[in-house]
Design a protein around this motif. Structure first.
Motif, PDB file in Angstrom:
ATOM      1  N   SER A 187      -0.130   3.749  -8.463  1.00 23.85           N
ATOM      2  CA  SER A 187      -1.554   3.696  -7.657  1.00 23.85           C
ATOM      3  C   SER A 187      -2.016   4.019  -6.241  1.00 23.85           C
ATOM      4  CB  SER A 187      -2.806   3.499  -8.426  1.00 23.85           C
ATOM      5  OG  SER A 187      -2.647   1.901  -8.064  1.00 23.85           O
ATOM      6  N   MET A 188      -1.023   3.915  -5.802  1.00 20.18           N
ATOM      7  CA  MET A 188      -0.640   3.278  -4.230  1.00 20.18           C
ATOM      8  C   MET A 188       0.113   3.932  -3.636  1.00 20.18           C
ATOM      9  SD  MET A 188      -0.937  -0.805  -3.730  1.00 20.18           S
ATOM     10  CE  MET A 188      -1.118  -1.129  -1.730  1.00 20.18           C
ATOM     11  N   ASN A 189       1.286   4.496  -3.843  1.00 21.02           N
ATOM     12  CA  ASN A 189       2.704   5.405  -3.509  1.00 21.02           C
ATOM     13  C   ASN A 189       1.978   7.262  -4.241  1.00 21.02           C
ATOM     14  OD1 ASN A 189       4.677   3.142  -4.248  1.00 21.02           O
ATOM     15  ND2 ASN A 189       4.360   3.832  -2.258  1.00 21.02           N
ATOM     16  N   ASN A 190       2.117   8.279  -2.957  1.00 23.03           N
ATOM     17  CA  ASN A 190       1.755   9.220  -3.815  1.00 23.03           C
ATOM     18  C   ASN A 190       2.885  10.150  -4.642  1.00 23.03           C
ATOM     19  OD1 ASN A 190      -1.074   9.554  -3.246  1.00 23.03           O
ATOM     20  ND2 ASN A 190      -0.717   9.114  -1.021  1.00 23.03           N
ATOM     21  N   TYR A 191       4.053  10.254  -3.064  1.00 17.96           N
ATOM     22  CA  TYR A 191       5.060  10.494  -3.898  1.00 17.96           C
ATOM     23  C   TYR A 191       6.601   9.579  -4.086  1.00 17.96           C
ATOM     24  CZ  TYR A 191       2.369  13.538  -0.342  1.00 17.96           C
ATOM     25  OH  TYR A 191       1.827  14.160  -0.320  1.00 17.96           O
TER      26      TYR A 191
ATOM     27  N   VAL B  72      10.006   5.682  -4.737  1.00 19.36           N
ATOM     28  CA  VAL B  72       9.138   5.527  -3.664  1.00 19.36           C
ATOM     29  C   VAL B  72       9.906   7.029  -2.562  1.00 19.36           C
ATOM     30  CG1 VAL B  72       7.664   3.717  -3.898  1.00 19.36           C
ATOM     31  CG2 VAL B  72       9.420   3.676  -2.541  1.00 19.36           C
ATOM     32  N   ASN B  73       8.912   7.393  -1.295  1.00 16.43           N
ATOM     33  CA  ASN B  73       9.665   8.131  -0.455  1.00 16.43           C
ATOM     34  C   ASN B  73       8.547   8.216   0.054  1.00 16.43           C
ATOM     35  OD1 ASN B  73      11.330  10.894  -0.407  1.00 16.43           O
ATOM     36  ND2 ASN B  73       9.438  11.222   1.177  1.00 16.43           N
ATOM     37  N   TYR B  74       8.876   7.295   1.733  1.00 16.24           N
ATOM     38  CA  TYR B  74       8.066   7.449   2.860  1.00 16.24           C
ATOM     39  C   TYR B  74       8.740   8.326   4.025  1.00 16.24           C
ATOM     40  CZ  TYR B  74       6.471   2.954   1.036  1.00 16.24           C
ATOM     41  OH  TYR B  74       6.234   2.765   0.311  1.00 16.24           O
ATOM     42  N   GLU B  75       8.078   9.108   4.606  1.00 14.94           N
ATOM     43  CA  GLU B  75       8.565  10.177   5.580  1.00 14.94           C
ATOM     44  C   GLU B  75       7.094  11.184   6.526  1.00 14.94           C
ATOM     45  OE1 GLU B  75      11.220  14.573   4.841  1.00 14.94           O
ATOM     46  OE2 GLU B  75      10.781  13.396   2.722  1.00 14.94           O
TER      47      GLU B  75
ATOM     48  N   THR C 148       3.522   6.951   4.664  1.00 16.67           N
ATOM     49  CA  THR C 148       4.724   6.167   5.349  1.00 16.67           C
ATOM     50  C   THR C 148       4.064   5.132   6.147  1.00 16.67           C
ATOM     51  OG1 THR C 148       2.317   6.984   7.217  1.00 16.67           O
ATOM     52  CG2 THR C 148       3.864   8.168   7.283  1.00 16.67           C
ATOM     53  N   GLU C 149       2.983   4.150   5.177  1.00 12.87           N
ATOM     54  CA  GLU C 149       3.251   3.110   5.167  1.00 12.87           C
ATOM     55  C   GLU C 149       2.662   2.506   3.394  1.00 12.87           C
ATOM     56  OE1 GLU C 149       0.254   1.208   7.883  1.00 12.87           O
ATOM     57  OE2 GLU C 149      -0.106   4.178   8.491  1.00 12.87           O
ATOM     58  N   LEU C 150       2.364   1.192   3.842  1.00 12.46           N
ATOM     59  CA  LEU C 150       1.445   0.726   2.124  1.00 12.46           C
ATOM     60  C   LEU C 150       0.872  -0.260   2.648  1.00 12.46           C
ATOM     61  CD1 LEU C 150       2.204   1.961  -0.341  1.00 12.46           C
ATOM     62  CD2 LEU C 150       3.477   0.391  -1.317  1.00 12.46           C
TER      63      LEU C 150
ATOM     64  N   LYS D  91       5.351  16.654 -12.763  1.00 10.07           N
ATOM     65  CA  LYS D  91       5.636  15.076 -11.856  1.00 10.07           C
ATOM     66  C   LYS D  91       4.663  13.882 -12.052  1.00 10.07           C
ATOM     67  CE  LYS D  91       9.112  17.071  -9.134  1.00 10.07           C
ATOM     68  NZ  LYS D  91       8.519  18.275  -9.065  1.00 10.07           N
ATOM     69  N   GLY D  92       4.409  12.722 -12.351  1.00  7.89           N
ATOM     70  CA  GLY D  92       3.527  12.207 -12.497  1.00  7.89           C
ATOM     71  C   GLY D  92       4.405  10.643 -11.515  1.00  7.89           C
ATOM     72  N   ARG D  93       2.326  10.398 -10.553  1.00  7.35           N
ATOM     73  CA  ARG D  93       2.708   9.141  -9.722  1.00  7.35           C
ATOM     74  C   ARG D  93       3.462   8.779  -9.838  1.00  7.35           C
ATOM     75  NH1 ARG D  93      -2.978   8.359  -6.807  1.00  7.35           N
ATOM     76  NH2 ARG D  93      -1.293   7.298  -5.606  1.00  7.35           N
TER      77      ARG D  93
END
Length: 264
Positions: free
Chosen positions: A92-96, A142-145, A150-152, A87-89
């Motif tokens: 550049s700002m979101n990891n999940y 994007v997945n926030y958890e 948890t933020e951007l 899986k690729g990111r």
């Protein structure tokens, strides 16, 4: 990457193979109604029951997906993440998150969605950009958890127009905020599952801290080579381009119409 895409296509067994082809039943009736009136040039918000909302300047929202489709897409993404597939990111700002072209959703689902629905709706919502035609896109989730992203921070997007669709909203906090760092001017947007928010890629925005729960969104960066070939949206300079062998690159094109990335 091309290698990941080929590997996933060869080895991944989808949980919901039927969602890989766009069907009208995936869409909310309001977006079908909105598209009909856009094409007929008979927009009357009162007559339409106001199928879209305006938030600040050049930020709009409207229902786009059925809740059933949202749930099925989230379960497909979770299914992929439970496998050993590479899986690729997403950026550049979101990891999940997941690059949905690598999952194989571009040809049957996302490209038809952009061409049939999002392009005419975007031209209606941004009439001053009448000559702008989208010829490529990048789509990811994007997945926030808690204990993940948890933020951007404040940023703008590598797009001419961005579509941001909430697929799962089971959280406290994590709102989208449009404004500028250090300014008391701006406005928030609270996500609802099945709802899309659409805005210019140049609009500064951030994600406020998620306090609990989980939120999953689909983000489509819609790109117009006729616009970005003149000025790179990220650096504001005339782009120095190099051709790419596969895919759309960063949405630029060189004179012989081959897709290209900006040379850095």
């Amino acid at each position: 990457s091309v290698e990941r895409t080929i590997y996933i296509k060869t080895n991944y067994k989808p949980l919901h193979p039927d969602i890989f082809e766009l069907k009208d039943e995936f869409l909310h009736p309001d977006v079908l109604n909105l598209l009909h009136h856009v094409k007929e040039k008979s927009i009357d918000k009162a007559a339409l029951g106001i199928p879209y909302r305006t938030h600040g300047v050049d930020v709009f929202s409207f229902p786009i997906f059925s809740l059933e489709f949202c749930n099925r897409l989230v379960s497909e993404i979770d299914h992929l993440n439970e496998t050993s597939m590479p899986k690729g990111r997403p950026n550049s700002m979101n990891n999940y998150g997941v690059l949905l072209d690598e999952l194989g959703l571009n040809e049957g689902l996302l490209t038809p969605l952009r061409k049939k629905y999002l392009e005419p709706i975007s031209q209606f919502l941004f009439p001053e950009e009448k000559g702008m035609e989208f010829d490529s896109h990048k789509v990811f989730t994007v997945n926030y958890e808690e204990n993940k992203d948890t933020e951007l921070a404040f940023h703008f997007d590598n797009s001419e127009v961005t579509l941001n669709v909430c697929l799962l909203e089971n959280c406290e906090g994590g709102e989208l905020f449009f404004g500028a760092p250090g300014s008391d001017k701006g406005f928030g947007y609270i996500h609802e599952a099945g709802m899309a928010v659409i805005h210019r890629g140049s609009a500064l925005h951030c994600v406020l801290p998620l306090l609990s729960g989980r939120r999953v969104n689909l983000v489509m960066w819609m790109r117009s080579s006729s616009v970005r070939n003149l000025t790179c949206p990220m650096c504001g300079k005339t782009p120095d381009l190099e051709p790419v062998e596969n895919g759309w690159g960063d949405g630029f094109t060189i004179p012989n119409k081959h897709p290209a990335n900006e040379r850095t």
